[in-house]
Design an enzyme around this catalytic site. Structure first.
Site: not given
Length: 354
Positions: A31, A27, A77, A154, A40
């Site tokens: 962020r 990652r 993703d 998921y 973003r």
């Protein structure tokens, strides 16, 4: 294709000599970086960012502009495959990823298509080829996918889960149906990763984020067996070079020996494993990637250096170690602390390669 200017990441995965221990961070485009947050916001939403090859390339390269990292990782993703199967991926603020359709019956599984990686996931391949072109040989590019078990959780839960109650109940109640779902996902992941390799990825990682939630017997049957199936089907040489495969099961420290038998070049370790013990257990079979606790990056630069030195000393001399965090870098980490981490790895590791 352009020759690689820095190939120590690929060399370490193949246990070839390197000058310093290579480093990248899971990652790493994320962020914690203000420039990522700005891009973003410009994109509009997370999937808008993933689906725009120029912006996906921009955020992939941002950490390399800031830090001397030894690899870039595709910005995408893990849930692109279920989305391409028609489940309708969306993101709820504070809730994480969700699906409009849930796969919780044998009939729903049988109706699932296997996505064509070019037709249905072409935006990912466009991003891979764009990033590879823009890197211009600076460092290798890593492609990736979620593991079949992780994707299945998921799809059955309809999104994130803390206890996986629906997916585990389905696995125990209807094992044949779960096997059919995992087999479809293994086929999908294999073709997806192969197309990433053909589009320019120079190594690939399988993220088995939730394999560690399983019992030992269930892990072998419902997670590891399908990852081995993927590994057996991957393109292992492209562009005149070997394409190394990294297998990362978070919470998988119990099963390192079995994971090392899958035929991958490297295993990712989370921070609950001692890397020296892991090296003793797997011997020369695989390289190891990891494995600093991401929360250590909240500490001072001096404390970060101390923890880096401890992990380097635990691994010991020689190649076969790619330094990384034991999971993804978290959003609240200060960018300068990430910089201190990367600098410490390069500086302190040189003595282990003399």
């Amino acid at each position: 294709m352009t020759a690689l200017k820095n190939d120590r990441f690929l060399r370490a995965l193949l246990k070839q000599p390197v000058d310093v221990t290579p480093i990248w961070m899971m990652r790493q485009a994320g962020r914690y970086l203000p420039e990522y947050r700005a891009t973003r916001a410009k994109a509009g939403g997370f999937m808008d960012l993933c689906m725009n090859k120029e912006l996906a390339c921009e955020v992939t390269l941002q950490p390399l502009e800031r830090y001397p990292l030894d690899a870039a990782i595709l910005f995408s993703d893990i849930l692109t495959i279920p989305d391409a199967m028609g489940l309708g991926l969306y993101f709820e603020t504070g809730e994480g990823p969700r699906f409009k359709k849930i796969v919780d019956t044998p009939e729903a599984i049988d109706a699932l298509p296997i996505p064509d990686p070019v037709q249905d996931l072409g935006y990912v391949m466009d991003a891979v080829s764009t990033i590879r072109h823009e890197l211009n040989g600076r460092v290798p590019l890593i492609g990736f996918s979620g593991s079949p078990w992780t994707l299945a959780t998921y799809m059955v839960e309809g999104g994130s889960s803390k206890d996986f109650r629906k997916s585990k109940a389905f696995m125990y109640d209807q094992p044949e149906a779960m096997h059919r779902l995992l087999d479809k996902l293994a086929q999908s992941v294999t073709s997806y990763l192969n197309q990433q390799i053909l589009s320019g990825a120079q190594a690939v990682q399988i993220f088995d984020s939730w394999g560690g939630s399983l019992s030992s017997a269930a892990y072998q049957e419902f997670s590891l067996a399908y990852m081995k199936k993927i590994v057996d089907g991957l393109i292992r040489e492209n562009d005149g070079r070997q394409v190394p495969v990294i297998l990362f099961t978070k919470g998988g420290g119990l099963w390192l020996e079995s994971m090392a038998e899958t035929g991958v070049e490297a295993l990712g370790l989370d921070w609950t494993c001692d890397i020296g013990s892991a090296r003793a257990r797997v011997g020369d079979k695989v390289a190891l990637q990891g494995n600093m606790d991401p929360s250590a990056l909240y500490a001072s630069p001096a404390a970060i250096r101390k923890e880096v030195e401890r992990i380097l000393a635990s691994y010991g001399h020689g190649s076969g170690h790619v330094f990384n965090l034991g999971h993804g870098i978290t959003p609240e980490v200060k960018p300068e602390n990430a910089g201190a981490f990367i600098e410490a790895v390069h500086e302190l590791s040189a003595k282990y390669h003399q």
